[in-house]
Design an enzyme around this catalytic site. Structure first.
Site, PDB file in Angstrom:
ATOM      1  N   TRP A   1       0.861  -1.183   0.000  1.00  0.00           N
ATOM      2  CA  TRP A   1       0.000   0.000   0.000  1.00  0.00           C
ATOM      3  C   TRP A   1       0.907   1.245   0.000  1.00  0.00           C
ATOM      4  CZ3 TRP A   1      -1.989   2.745   4.828  1.00  0.00           C
ATOM      5  CH2 TRP A   1      -2.943   3.711   4.499  1.00  0.00           C
TER       6      TRP A   1
ATOM      7  N   ASP B   1      -0.979  -5.553   9.459  1.00  0.00           N
ATOM      8  CA  ASP B   1      -1.929  -4.547   9.012  1.00  0.00           C
ATOM      9  C   ASP B   1      -3.182  -5.292   8.569  1.00  0.00           C
ATOM     10  OD1 ASP B   1      -3.405  -2.546   7.896  1.00  0.00           O
ATOM     11  OD2 ASP B   1      -1.889  -1.901   6.450  1.00  0.00           O
TER      12      ASP B   1
ATOM     13  N   LYS C   1     -13.404  -0.788   5.694  1.00  0.00           N
ATOM     14  CA  LYS C   1     -13.950  -1.629   4.643  1.00  0.00           C
ATOM     15  C   LYS C   1     -14.972  -2.625   5.176  1.00  0.00           C
ATOM     16  CE  LYS C   1     -10.097  -0.729   3.774  1.00  0.00           C
ATOM     17  NZ  LYS C   1      -9.208   0.444   3.923  1.00  0.00           N
TER      18      LYS C   1
HETATM   19  N1  PLA Z   1      -3.761  -0.575   5.198  1.00  0.00           N
HETATM   20  C1  PLA Z   1      -4.024  -1.015   3.954  1.00  0.00           C
HETATM   21  C2  PLA Z   1      -3.315  -2.217   3.453  1.00  0.00           C
HETATM   22  C3  PLA Z   1      -4.950  -0.326   3.167  1.00  0.00           C
HETATM   23  O1  PLA Z   1      -5.196  -0.759   1.939  1.00  0.00           O
HETATM   24  C4  PLA Z   1      -5.598   0.821   3.674  1.00  0.00           C
HETATM   25  C5  PLA Z   1      -6.583   1.596   2.848  1.00  0.00           C
HETATM   26  C6  PLA Z   1      -5.291   1.206   4.991  1.00  0.00           C
HETATM   27  C7  PLA Z   1      -4.372   0.487   5.727  1.00  0.00           C
HETATM   28  C8  PLA Z   1      -5.893   2.396   5.652  1.00  0.00           C
HETATM   29  O2  PLA Z   1      -7.240   2.416   5.728  1.00  0.00           O
HETATM   30  P1  PLA Z   1      -8.018   3.373   6.731  1.00  0.00           P
HETATM   31  O3  PLA Z   1      -7.048   4.311   7.352  1.00  0.00           O
HETATM   32  O4  PLA Z   1      -9.013   4.068   5.895  1.00  0.00           O
HETATM   33  O5  PLA Z   1      -8.613   2.443   7.721  1.00  0.00           O
HETATM   34  N2  PLA Z   1      -6.377   1.602   1.471  1.00  0.00           N
HETATM   35  C9  PLA Z   1      -7.347   2.204   0.540  1.00  0.00           C
HETATM   36  C10 PLA Z   1      -7.619   3.657   0.828  1.00  0.00           C
HETATM   37  C11 PLA Z   1      -8.669   1.472   0.601  1.00  0.00           C
HETATM   38  C12 PLA Z   1      -6.422   4.547   0.976  1.00  0.00           C
HETATM   39  O6  PLA Z   1      -5.467   4.479   0.194  1.00  0.00           O
HETATM   40  O7  PLA Z   1      -6.453   5.345   1.921  1.00  0.00           O
HETATM   41  C13 PLA Z   1      -6.773   2.023  -0.870  1.00  0.00           C
HETATM   42  O8  PLA Z   1      -7.457   2.380  -1.839  1.00  0.00           O
HETATM   43  O9  PLA Z   1      -5.663   1.486  -0.998  1.00  0.00           O
END
Ligand code: PLA
Length: 442
Positions: A171, A252, A288
Protein backbone atom coordinates in the site's frame (compact mmCIF):
# COMPACT_ATOMS: atom_id res chain seq x y z
CA UNK A 1 -1.56 58.17 11.63
CA UNK A 2 2.11 58.79 12.42
CA UNK A 3 1.16 59.34 16.07
CA UNK A 4 -0.99 56.22 16.30
CA UNK A 5 1.82 54.07 14.91
CA UNK A 6 4.10 55.65 17.47
CA UNK A 7 1.74 54.68 20.28
CA UNK A 8 1.45 51.19 18.88
CA UNK A 9 5.19 50.80 18.64
CA UNK A 10 5.65 51.98 22.22
CA UNK A 11 2.96 49.51 23.24
CA UNK A 12 4.88 46.69 21.54
CA UNK A 13 7.62 47.83 23.87
CA UNK A 14 10.89 46.23 24.65
CA UNK A 15 10.66 43.39 22.08
CA UNK A 16 10.90 45.89 19.21
CA UNK A 17 14.29 46.46 17.63
CA UNK A 18 15.72 49.96 18.06
CA UNK A 19 14.49 52.42 15.44
CA UNK A 20 16.95 52.95 12.63
CA UNK A 21 15.60 56.13 11.11
CA UNK A 22 13.19 57.38 13.70
CA UNK A 23 10.33 56.57 11.34
CA UNK A 24 7.93 54.35 13.31
CA UNK A 25 6.50 52.62 10.24
CA UNK A 26 9.97 51.33 9.33
CA UNK A 27 10.24 49.88 12.78
CA UNK A 28 6.96 48.02 12.48
CA UNK A 29 7.81 46.63 9.05
CA UNK A 30 11.56 46.19 9.26
CA UNK A 31 11.88 44.18 6.05
CA UNK A 32 10.02 44.78 2.79
CA UNK A 33 9.06 41.10 2.55
CA UNK A 34 7.72 40.68 6.07
CA UNK A 35 4.21 41.59 7.12
CA UNK A 36 1.20 42.01 4.86
CA UNK A 37 2.81 44.23 2.20
CA UNK A 38 5.22 41.60 0.89
CA UNK A 39 4.95 38.13 -0.65
CA UNK A 40 3.50 35.23 1.29
CA UNK A 41 5.95 33.65 3.68
CA UNK A 42 4.99 30.41 1.89
CA UNK A 43 5.61 31.82 -1.59
CA UNK A 44 8.56 29.53 -2.24
CA UNK A 45 6.58 26.32 -1.71
CA UNK A 46 6.34 24.00 -4.67
CA UNK A 47 2.98 22.56 -5.67
CA UNK A 48 2.80 19.02 -4.24
CA UNK A 49 1.50 16.19 -6.41
CA UNK A 50 -1.88 14.62 -5.60
CA UNK A 51 -1.83 11.40 -3.56
CA UNK A 52 -1.33 8.40 -5.90
CA UNK A 53 -4.55 6.76 -4.63
CA UNK A 54 -6.84 9.50 -3.29
CA UNK A 55 -5.75 11.78 -6.18
CA UNK A 56 -7.42 9.34 -8.59
CA UNK A 57 -10.78 10.31 -7.06
CA UNK A 58 -9.91 14.01 -7.44
CA UNK A 59 -9.29 13.48 -11.18
CA UNK A 60 -12.42 11.32 -11.50
CA UNK A 61 -14.59 14.02 -9.90
CA UNK A 62 -13.38 16.57 -12.46
CA UNK A 63 -14.29 14.38 -15.45
CA UNK A 64 -17.75 15.30 -16.87
CA UNK A 65 -18.07 12.06 -18.89
CA UNK A 66 -21.27 10.06 -18.14
CA UNK A 67 -19.43 6.76 -18.67
CA UNK A 68 -16.64 7.42 -16.18
CA UNK A 69 -15.83 4.69 -13.64
CA UNK A 70 -13.72 5.10 -10.50
CA UNK A 71 -11.72 1.95 -9.76
CA UNK A 72 -9.01 3.83 -7.87
CA UNK A 73 -9.66 3.95 -4.15
CA UNK A 74 -10.74 0.74 -2.44
CA UNK A 75 -14.28 1.73 -1.53
CA UNK A 76 -17.20 -0.66 -1.84
CA UNK A 77 -20.01 0.20 -4.25
CA UNK A 78 -23.35 -1.52 -4.80
CA UNK A 79 -24.48 -3.02 -8.11
CA UNK A 80 -25.98 0.44 -8.74
CA UNK A 81 -22.55 1.99 -8.25
CA UNK A 82 -23.57 3.69 -4.99
CA UNK A 83 -21.68 3.82 -1.67
CA UNK A 84 -23.19 1.42 0.86
CA UNK A 85 -24.12 2.10 4.46
CA UNK A 86 -24.67 -1.33 6.01
CA UNK A 87 -28.13 -1.96 7.33
CA UNK A 88 -26.63 -3.10 10.61
CA UNK A 89 -24.77 0.23 10.90
CA UNK A 90 -28.04 2.12 10.39
CA UNK A 91 -29.66 0.03 13.13
CA UNK A 92 -26.78 0.65 15.53
CA UNK A 93 -26.90 4.39 14.84
CA UNK A 94 -30.63 4.40 15.55
CA UNK A 95 -30.07 2.67 18.88
CA UNK A 96 -27.39 5.22 19.76
CA UNK A 97 -29.57 8.20 18.81
CA UNK A 98 -32.49 6.84 20.82
CA UNK A 99 -30.38 6.34 23.92
CA UNK A 100 -30.84 9.63 25.81
CA UNK A 101 -28.27 8.63 28.40
CA UNK A 102 -25.50 9.00 25.83
CA UNK A 103 -23.36 12.11 26.12
CA UNK A 104 -20.55 13.69 24.13
CA UNK A 105 -17.86 13.72 26.81
CA UNK A 106 -14.23 13.07 25.87
CA UNK A 107 -13.28 9.45 25.62
CA UNK A 108 -10.20 8.32 27.55
CA UNK A 109 -6.88 8.71 25.66
CA UNK A 110 -7.08 5.02 24.75
CA UNK A 111 -10.65 5.27 23.44
CA UNK A 112 -13.84 3.38 24.18
CA UNK A 113 -13.07 0.47 26.51
CA UNK A 114 -15.80 -1.82 25.14
CA UNK A 115 -14.71 -1.15 21.60
CA UNK A 116 -11.12 -2.04 22.45
CA UNK A 117 -12.02 -5.30 24.17
CA UNK A 118 -14.35 -6.38 21.35
CA UNK A 119 -11.85 -5.40 18.65
CA UNK A 120 -9.11 -7.53 20.11
CA UNK A 121 -11.52 -10.47 20.34
CA UNK A 122 -12.50 -9.94 16.72
CA UNK A 123 -8.96 -10.25 15.47
CA UNK A 124 -7.38 -12.65 17.98
CA UNK A 125 -10.47 -14.81 18.59
CA UNK A 126 -12.84 -14.76 21.55
CA UNK A 127 -11.00 -17.68 23.16
CA UNK A 128 -7.53 -16.21 22.67
CA UNK A 129 -5.22 -17.14 25.57
CA UNK A 130 -3.38 -13.82 25.15
CA UNK A 131 -6.60 -11.91 25.91
CA UNK A 132 -7.49 -14.22 28.79
CA UNK A 133 -4.07 -13.66 30.31
CA UNK A 134 -4.39 -9.86 29.93
CA UNK A 135 -1.31 -9.76 27.75
CA UNK A 136 -2.95 -7.62 25.06
CA UNK A 137 -3.28 -3.87 25.14
CA UNK A 138 -5.67 -2.36 22.61
CA UNK A 139 -6.13 1.34 21.92
CA UNK A 140 -8.73 2.92 19.67
CA UNK A 141 -7.10 4.90 16.86
CA UNK A 142 -8.03 6.82 13.73
CA UNK A 143 -8.83 3.90 11.45
CA UNK A 144 -6.12 1.68 10.00
CA UNK A 145 -3.77 4.50 9.09
CA UNK A 146 -3.90 6.06 12.55
CA UNK A 147 -3.33 2.66 14.17
CA UNK A 148 -0.27 2.06 12.01
CA UNK A 149 1.06 5.51 12.81
CA UNK A 150 0.58 5.19 16.57
CA UNK A 151 2.23 1.76 16.49
CA UNK A 152 5.12 3.11 14.45
CA UNK A 153 5.63 6.13 16.72
CA UNK A 154 5.64 3.81 19.73
CA UNK A 155 8.21 1.50 18.13
CA UNK A 156 10.44 4.39 17.05
CA UNK A 157 10.50 5.58 20.63
CA UNK A 158 10.69 2.35 22.60
CA UNK A 159 11.88 -0.54 20.44
CA UNK A 160 15.55 -1.35 20.00
CA UNK A 161 15.34 -1.92 16.22
CA UNK A 162 14.40 1.01 14.00
CA UNK A 163 14.21 -0.97 10.76
CA UNK A 164 10.87 -2.07 9.33
CA UNK A 165 10.62 -4.43 6.36
CA UNK A 166 7.59 -3.88 4.16
CA UNK A 167 6.55 -6.04 1.21
CA UNK A 168 7.34 -4.97 -2.34
CA UNK A 169 4.93 -3.80 -3.57
CA UNK A 170 2.68 -2.59 -0.77
CA UNK A 171 0.00 0.00 0.00
CA UNK A 172 1.51 3.32 -1.10
CA UNK A 173 1.04 5.00 2.26
CA UNK A 174 3.06 2.42 4.24
CA UNK A 175 6.55 3.81 3.53
CA UNK A 176 5.39 7.36 4.30
CA UNK A 177 3.72 6.44 7.59
CA UNK A 178 6.73 4.52 8.84
CA UNK A 179 9.39 6.94 7.63
CA UNK A 180 7.65 9.96 9.14
CA UNK A 181 7.31 8.10 12.43
CA UNK A 182 11.10 7.76 12.50
CA UNK A 183 11.59 4.18 11.33
CA UNK A 184 13.87 3.23 8.51
CA UNK A 185 12.05 1.38 5.75
CA UNK A 186 13.42 -1.59 3.79
CA UNK A 187 11.54 -3.94 1.50
CA UNK A 188 11.26 -7.70 1.16
CA UNK A 189 10.36 -9.47 -2.07
CA UNK A 190 6.70 -10.43 -2.19
CA UNK A 191 5.22 -10.49 -5.67
CA UNK A 192 6.46 -12.22 -8.78
CA UNK A 193 5.22 -10.40 -11.90
CA UNK A 194 6.06 -13.43 -14.05
CA UNK A 195 3.66 -15.76 -12.23
CA UNK A 196 1.46 -12.98 -10.89
CA UNK A 197 1.72 -14.88 -7.62
CA UNK A 198 3.77 -14.91 -4.43
CA UNK A 199 7.56 -14.84 -4.63
CA UNK A 200 7.79 -17.10 -1.61
CA UNK A 201 11.45 -17.97 -2.08
CA UNK A 202 12.38 -14.28 -2.36
CA UNK A 203 10.33 -13.48 0.73
CA UNK A 204 12.05 -16.18 2.80
CA UNK A 205 15.49 -15.10 1.59
CA UNK A 206 14.91 -11.43 2.35
CA UNK A 207 13.41 -12.00 5.80
CA UNK A 208 16.15 -14.58 6.42
CA UNK A 209 18.82 -11.95 5.87
CA UNK A 210 17.07 -9.18 7.82
CA UNK A 211 18.89 -8.11 10.99
CA UNK A 212 17.74 -9.85 14.15
CA UNK A 213 14.87 -8.01 15.83
CA UNK A 214 13.81 -6.09 12.71
CA UNK A 215 10.12 -5.18 12.45
CA UNK A 216 8.22 -6.84 9.60
CA UNK A 217 4.98 -5.42 8.20
CA UNK A 218 2.61 -8.19 7.14
CA UNK A 219 -0.75 -7.75 5.42
CA UNK A 220 -3.05 -9.93 7.52
CA UNK A 221 -5.12 -10.88 4.47
CA UNK A 222 -6.10 -9.58 1.03
CA UNK A 223 -2.70 -8.06 0.28
CA UNK A 224 -2.95 -4.57 -1.23
CA UNK A 225 -2.28 -4.02 -4.14
CA UNK A 226 -1.53 -7.56 -5.38
CA UNK A 227 -4.47 -9.61 -4.06
CA UNK A 228 -1.91 -12.37 -3.43
CA UNK A 229 -1.77 -14.00 0.02
CA UNK A 230 0.46 -16.79 1.33
CA UNK A 231 -1.28 -20.13 1.97
CA UNK A 232 -1.70 -21.10 5.62
CA UNK A 233 1.24 -23.54 5.24
CA UNK A 234 3.39 -20.72 3.89
CA UNK A 235 2.29 -18.51 6.79
CA UNK A 236 3.47 -21.21 9.16
CA UNK A 237 6.90 -21.21 7.50
CA UNK A 238 7.03 -17.42 7.68
CA UNK A 239 6.16 -17.61 11.37
CA UNK A 240 8.89 -20.14 12.11
CA UNK A 241 11.49 -18.10 10.27
CA UNK A 242 10.45 -14.84 11.93
CA UNK A 243 10.37 -16.29 15.42
CA UNK A 244 13.75 -17.99 14.93
CA UNK A 245 15.26 -14.59 14.07
CA UNK A 246 13.25 -12.64 16.67
CA UNK A 247 11.69 -10.51 13.90
CA UNK A 248 8.78 -8.47 15.29
CA UNK A 249 5.51 -8.91 13.34
CA UNK A 250 3.38 -5.83 12.69
CA UNK A 251 0.12 -6.96 11.07
CA UNK A 252 -1.93 -4.55 9.01
CA UNK A 253 -5.49 -5.88 9.04
CA UNK A 254 -7.51 -3.57 6.82
CA UNK A 255 -9.69 -6.21 5.14
CA UNK A 256 -10.75 -8.79 7.75
CA UNK A 257 -13.77 -10.58 6.29
CA UNK A 258 -13.28 -9.09 2.84
CA UNK A 259 -10.93 -11.79 1.56
CA UNK A 260 -12.91 -14.96 2.18
CA UNK A 261 -16.16 -13.54 3.51
CA UNK A 262 -15.33 -15.10 6.90
CA UNK A 263 -13.96 -12.98 9.76
CA UNK A 264 -12.36 -15.99 11.44
CA UNK A 265 -10.75 -17.43 8.32
CA UNK A 266 -9.23 -14.06 7.43
CA UNK A 267 -7.72 -13.72 10.92
CA UNK A 268 -6.00 -17.13 10.78
CA UNK A 269 -2.51 -15.83 9.96
CA UNK A 270 -2.57 -13.39 12.89
CA UNK A 271 -3.87 -16.06 15.26
CA UNK A 272 -1.10 -18.41 14.17
CA UNK A 273 1.46 -15.89 15.44
CA UNK A 274 -0.43 -15.23 18.69
CA UNK A 275 -0.72 -18.95 19.40
CA UNK A 276 3.05 -19.38 19.81
CA UNK A 277 3.08 -16.99 22.76
CA UNK A 278 5.30 -14.44 21.02
CA UNK A 279 4.81 -10.70 20.75
CA UNK A 280 3.33 -8.70 17.89
CA UNK A 281 1.46 -5.58 16.86
CA UNK A 282 -1.80 -5.46 14.89
CA UNK A 283 -3.52 -2.49 13.28
CA UNK A 284 -7.23 -2.98 12.54
CA UNK A 285 -9.51 -0.91 10.34
CA UNK A 286 -13.31 -0.94 10.21
CA UNK A 287 -13.32 1.21 7.05
CA UNK A 288 -13.95 -1.63 4.64
CA UNK A 289 -15.51 -4.48 6.61
CA UNK A 290 -18.11 -2.26 8.30
CA UNK A 291 -18.15 0.40 5.58
CA UNK A 292 -17.18 3.05 8.14
CA UNK A 293 -14.59 4.74 5.89
CA UNK A 294 -15.17 8.35 6.91
CA UNK A 295 -15.86 7.57 10.58
CA UNK A 296 -12.17 6.70 11.00
CA UNK A 297 -12.54 3.74 13.35
CA UNK A 298 -9.65 1.41 14.05
CA UNK A 299 -7.56 -0.14 16.77
CA UNK A 300 -3.95 -0.88 17.56
CA UNK A 301 -3.26 -3.97 19.63
CA UNK A 302 0.06 -4.97 21.08
CA UNK A 303 0.35 -8.55 22.28
CA UNK A 304 2.99 -8.85 25.00
CA UNK A 305 4.62 -11.67 26.91
CA UNK A 306 3.02 -10.73 30.23
CA UNK A 307 0.21 -8.63 31.70
CA UNK A 308 2.78 -6.53 33.50
CA UNK A 309 4.52 -5.55 30.26
CA UNK A 310 1.18 -4.94 28.52
CA UNK A 311 0.21 -2.42 31.20
CA UNK A 312 3.49 -0.54 30.79
CA UNK A 313 3.12 -0.56 27.01
CA UNK A 314 -0.36 0.93 27.33
CA UNK A 315 0.90 3.66 29.62
CA UNK A 316 3.47 4.63 26.98
CA UNK A 317 0.94 4.46 24.14
CA UNK A 318 -1.03 7.11 26.01
CA UNK A 319 2.02 9.37 25.93
CA UNK A 320 2.23 8.87 22.16
CA UNK A 321 -1.46 9.60 21.57
CA UNK A 322 -2.07 12.55 23.91
CA UNK A 323 0.10 15.09 22.04
CA UNK A 324 -1.03 13.82 18.62
CA UNK A 325 -4.83 14.11 18.87
CA UNK A 326 -5.52 13.81 22.60
CA UNK A 327 -8.23 11.17 22.35
CA UNK A 328 -10.21 9.51 19.56
CA UNK A 329 -13.75 10.32 18.30
CA UNK A 330 -16.71 8.64 19.96
CA UNK A 331 -19.32 8.04 17.27
CA UNK A 332 -17.78 5.40 15.00
CA UNK A 333 -16.37 3.35 17.85
CA UNK A 334 -19.81 3.35 19.50
CA UNK A 335 -21.35 1.97 16.30
CA UNK A 336 -18.76 -0.82 16.17
CA UNK A 337 -19.14 -1.67 19.87
CA UNK A 338 -22.94 -1.76 19.54
CA UNK A 339 -22.71 -4.24 16.68
CA UNK A 340 -19.98 -6.42 18.16
CA UNK A 341 -21.61 -6.87 21.55
CA UNK A 342 -25.09 -7.76 20.30
CA UNK A 343 -25.21 -11.33 18.97
CA UNK A 344 -28.11 -10.59 16.60
CA UNK A 345 -26.49 -7.46 15.13
CA UNK A 346 -23.19 -9.31 14.88
CA UNK A 347 -24.86 -12.13 12.95
CA UNK A 348 -26.49 -9.65 10.57
CA UNK A 349 -23.14 -7.95 10.06
CA UNK A 350 -21.46 -11.21 9.04
CA UNK A 351 -24.23 -11.77 6.47
CA UNK A 352 -23.85 -8.28 4.98
CA UNK A 353 -20.08 -8.64 4.97
CA UNK A 354 -20.28 -11.97 3.16
CA UNK A 355 -22.61 -10.38 0.60
CA UNK A 356 -20.01 -7.66 -0.11
CA UNK A 357 -17.21 -10.24 -0.43
CA UNK A 358 -19.39 -12.39 -2.71
CA UNK A 359 -20.29 -9.47 -4.97
CA UNK A 360 -16.58 -8.74 -5.41
CA UNK A 361 -15.89 -12.39 -6.27
CA UNK A 362 -18.73 -12.32 -8.78
CA UNK A 363 -17.19 -9.20 -10.38
CA UNK A 364 -13.94 -11.14 -10.78
CA UNK A 365 -15.76 -13.88 -12.69
CA UNK A 366 -17.72 -11.43 -14.83
CA UNK A 367 -14.60 -9.49 -15.81
CA UNK A 368 -12.67 -12.69 -16.53
CA UNK A 369 -15.51 -14.03 -18.71
CA UNK A 370 -15.85 -10.71 -20.53
CA UNK A 371 -12.15 -10.68 -21.45
CA UNK A 372 -12.31 -14.31 -22.60
CA UNK A 373 -15.36 -13.54 -24.71
CA UNK A 374 -13.41 -10.72 -26.41
CA UNK A 375 -10.41 -12.97 -26.97
CA UNK A 376 -8.22 -10.43 -25.18
CA UNK A 377 -4.60 -11.58 -25.51
CA UNK A 378 -2.94 -12.79 -22.31
CA UNK A 379 -3.65 -15.07 -19.38
CA UNK A 380 -6.24 -13.37 -17.17
CA UNK A 381 -6.74 -16.18 -14.65
CA UNK A 382 -5.12 -14.00 -11.97
CA UNK A 383 -8.34 -11.94 -11.96
CA UNK A 384 -10.19 -14.89 -10.44
CA UNK A 385 -7.24 -16.17 -8.38
CA UNK A 386 -6.43 -12.95 -6.56
CA UNK A 387 -8.09 -12.22 -3.23
CA UNK A 388 -9.87 -9.26 -1.67
CA UNK A 389 -10.76 -5.87 -2.97
CA UNK A 390 -8.18 -5.44 -5.71
CA UNK A 391 -6.96 -7.02 -8.91
CA UNK A 392 -3.37 -6.28 -9.78
CA UNK A 393 -3.98 -6.45 -13.52
CA UNK A 394 -0.45 -6.28 -14.87
CA UNK A 395 -1.45 -3.33 -17.08
CA UNK A 396 1.40 -0.84 -17.37
CA UNK A 397 1.38 2.92 -16.75
CA UNK A 398 0.86 3.76 -20.43
CA UNK A 399 -2.03 1.33 -20.73
CA UNK A 400 -3.62 2.80 -17.61
CA UNK A 401 -3.21 6.34 -18.98
CA UNK A 402 -4.81 5.22 -22.27
CA UNK A 403 -7.79 3.69 -20.46
CA UNK A 404 -8.33 6.86 -18.47
CA UNK A 405 -8.02 9.11 -21.50
CA UNK A 406 -10.06 7.08 -23.96
CA UNK A 407 -12.50 5.21 -21.71
CA UNK A 408 -12.72 7.45 -18.61
CA UNK A 409 -11.70 4.54 -16.40
CA UNK A 410 -9.84 5.74 -13.34
CA UNK A 411 -7.37 3.48 -11.52
CA UNK A 412 -3.96 3.73 -9.88
CA UNK A 413 -1.03 3.93 -12.29
CA UNK A 414 0.39 0.58 -11.09
CA UNK A 415 -2.52 -1.18 -12.81
CA UNK A 416 -4.49 -1.91 -9.63
CA UNK A 417 -8.27 -1.90 -9.98
CA UNK A 418 -10.76 -1.89 -7.16
CA UNK A 419 -13.12 -4.76 -7.97
CA UNK A 420 -15.52 -3.35 -5.38
CA UNK A 421 -16.07 -0.32 -7.64
CA UNK A 422 -17.28 -2.46 -10.55
CA UNK A 423 -20.82 -3.54 -11.36
CA UNK A 424 -22.46 -5.77 -13.98
CA UNK A 425 -23.23 -2.56 -15.89
CA UNK A 426 -19.62 -1.35 -16.01
CA UNK A 427 -17.83 -4.68 -16.59
CA UNK A 428 -18.33 -4.63 -20.41
CA UNK A 429 -16.95 -1.08 -20.61
CA UNK A 430 -13.90 -2.07 -18.54
CA UNK A 431 -13.37 -5.20 -20.63
CA UNK A 432 -13.51 -3.10 -23.84
CA UNK A 433 -10.96 -0.71 -22.35
CA UNK A 434 -8.57 -3.47 -21.25
CA UNK A 435 -8.91 -5.17 -24.63
CA UNK A 436 -8.10 -1.95 -26.47
CA UNK A 437 -5.21 -1.13 -24.10
CA UNK A 438 -3.44 -4.48 -24.45
CA UNK A 439 -3.98 -4.74 -28.21
CA UNK A 440 -2.94 -1.14 -28.98
CA UNK A 441 -0.39 -0.15 -26.32
CA UNK A 442 2.65 -2.18 -25.32
N1 PLA B 1 -3.76 -0.58 5.20
C1 PLA B 1 -4.02 -1.02 3.95
C2 PLA B 1 -3.31 -2.22 3.45
C3 PLA B 1 -4.95 -0.33 3.17
O1 PLA B 1 -5.20 -0.76 1.94
C4 PLA B 1 -5.60 0.82 3.67
C5 PLA B 1 -6.58 1.60 2.85
C6 PLA B 1 -5.29 1.21 4.99
C7 PLA B 1 -4.37 0.49 5.73
C8 PLA B 1 -5.89 2.40 5.65
O2 PLA B 1 -7.24 2.42 5.73
P1 PLA B 1 -8.02 3.37 6.73
O3 PLA B 1 -7.05 4.31 7.35
O4 PLA B 1 -9.01 4.07 5.90
O5 PLA B 1 -8.61 2.44 7.72
N2 PLA B 1 -6.38 1.60 1.47
C9 PLA B 1 -7.35 2.20 0.54
C10 PLA B 1 -7.62 3.66 0.83
C11 PLA B 1 -8.67 1.47 0.60
C12 PLA B 1 -6.42 4.55 0.98
O6 PLA B 1 -5.47 4.48 0.19
O7 PLA B 1 -6.45 5.34 1.92
C13 PLA B 1 -6.77 2.02 -0.87
O8 PLA B 1 -7.46 2.38 -1.84
O9 PLA B 1 -5.66 1.49 -1.00
Amino acid sequence: MERRLGVLSRHLGSHSPPMASGNPSEMLFPSPTAGFHGDSVFANLVQAPEDPILGVTVAYNKDPSPVKVNLGVGAYRTEEGKPLVLNVVRQAEQLLVNDRSRVKEYLPITGLADFNKLSSKLIFGSDSPAIRENRVTTVQCLSGTGSLRVGAEFLAKHYHQRVIYIPHPTWGNHPKVFTLAGLSVKTYRYYDPATRGLNFQGLLEDLGSAPSGAIVLLHACAHNPTGVDPTIEQWEQIRQLMRSKALLPFFDSAYQGFASGSLDADAQPVRLFVADGGELLAAQSYAKNMGLYGERVGALSIVCKSADVAAKVESQLKLVIRPMYSNPPIHGASIVATILKDSELYREWTIELKAMADRIISMRHQLFDALRARGTPGDWTHIIKQIGMFTFTGLNTQQVAFMTQEYHIYMTSDGRISMAGLSSRTVPHLADAIHAAVTRIN
